[in-house]
Design an enzyme around this catalytic site. Structure first.
Site, mmCIF file in Angstrom:
data_model
loop_
_atom_site.group_PDB
_atom_site.id
_atom_site.type_symbol
_atom_site.label_atom_id
_atom_site.label_comp_id
_atom_site.label_asym_id
_atom_site.label_seq_id
_atom_site.Cartn_x
_atom_site.Cartn_y
_atom_site.Cartn_z
ATOM 1 N N CYS A 115 0.869 -1.186 0.000
ATOM 2 C CA CYS A 115 0.000 0.000 0.000
ATOM 3 C C CYS A 115 0.897 1.225 0.000
ATOM 4 O O CYS A 115 2.024 1.175 0.487
ATOM 5 C CB CYS A 115 -0.819 0.077 1.280
ATOM 6 S SG CYS A 115 -1.954 -1.251 1.555
ATOM 7 N N GLU A 134 -8.577 7.858 3.646
ATOM 8 C CA GLU A 134 -8.084 7.678 2.292
ATOM 9 C C GLU A 134 -9.165 7.278 1.309
ATOM 10 O O GLU A 134 -10.091 6.553 1.654
ATOM 11 C CB GLU A 134 -6.984 6.596 2.282
ATOM 12 C CG GLU A 134 -5.786 6.991 3.097
ATOM 13 C CD GLU A 134 -4.656 5.995 3.046
ATOM 14 O OE1 GLU A 134 -3.519 6.411 3.309
ATOM 15 O OE2 GLU A 134 -4.888 4.805 2.765
#
Length: 177
Positions: free
Chosen positions: A64, A111
């Site tokens: 990520c 996010e």
């Protein structure tokens, strides 16, 4: 100074911010998550290096990160996979989702996460500064572990995994009810 791209809920850019400031202020920003499966259908998990700025030592998907402002998100995902896990493979965009999670070190992830999925069966050469350990596990084994030991996994992994499973099942032609 590393910056992230601030976005609205429709992924329209609204500015940039220093990464740690964005995580302290819970500013919505662009991110990506890469999920890798082998040909047997097992998922690649990585245990984040203990010294990471958040979620150190926790298990999660292959990698990520955040694209740099102006960077193509697919290219950023492929580059980060190479940096963290030491390999590249073709990735396919699966879906996006927004999440907000309070983390350790008084940080907050907020996010808009772009999820990419790929298949890989070759050599894995993880960067020890990023990855403590890695393994391939069956979905059934991961789901069981998530139930028995949820604290061992990252916040975003808990949220993304059911959606990844659904996406993979639909791609295989399995009807999810």
């Amino acid at each position: 100074m590393e910056e992230v791209t601030l976005v609205d809920e429709f992924d329209r850019e609204v500015g940039t911010m220093e990464k740690m400031t964005a995580h302290r202020e819970a500013a919505l920003h662009r991110a990506f998550s890469v999920f890798i499966f082998n040909s047997k259908g097992d998922m690649l998990l990585q245990q984040r290096a203990v010294q990471k700025y958040h979620s150190g030592g926790l298990w999660t998907n292959a990698c990520c990160s955040h694209p740099k402002p102006g960077e193509n998100i697919m290219q950023a995902a492929q580059k980060r996979l190479q940096e963290e896990m030491g390999f590249t493979t073709e990735l396919e965009k699966a879906f996006d989702f927004i999440y907000r999670a309070e983390l350790d070190n008084n940080l907050i992830e907020h996010e808009l996460d772009h999820v990419f999925i790929g298949e890989y069966n070759g050599l894995i050469l993880p960067d020890a500064a990023e990855v403590k350990d890695y393994c391939f596990k069956s979905i059934e084994s991961i789901l069981e572990s998530l139930q028995l030991q949820p604290h061992k996994y990252t916040a975003w992994f808990h949220i993304a995994l059911p959606r990844v499973i659904e996406w993979v099942d639909i791609r295989k032609g399995i009807i999810v009810e």
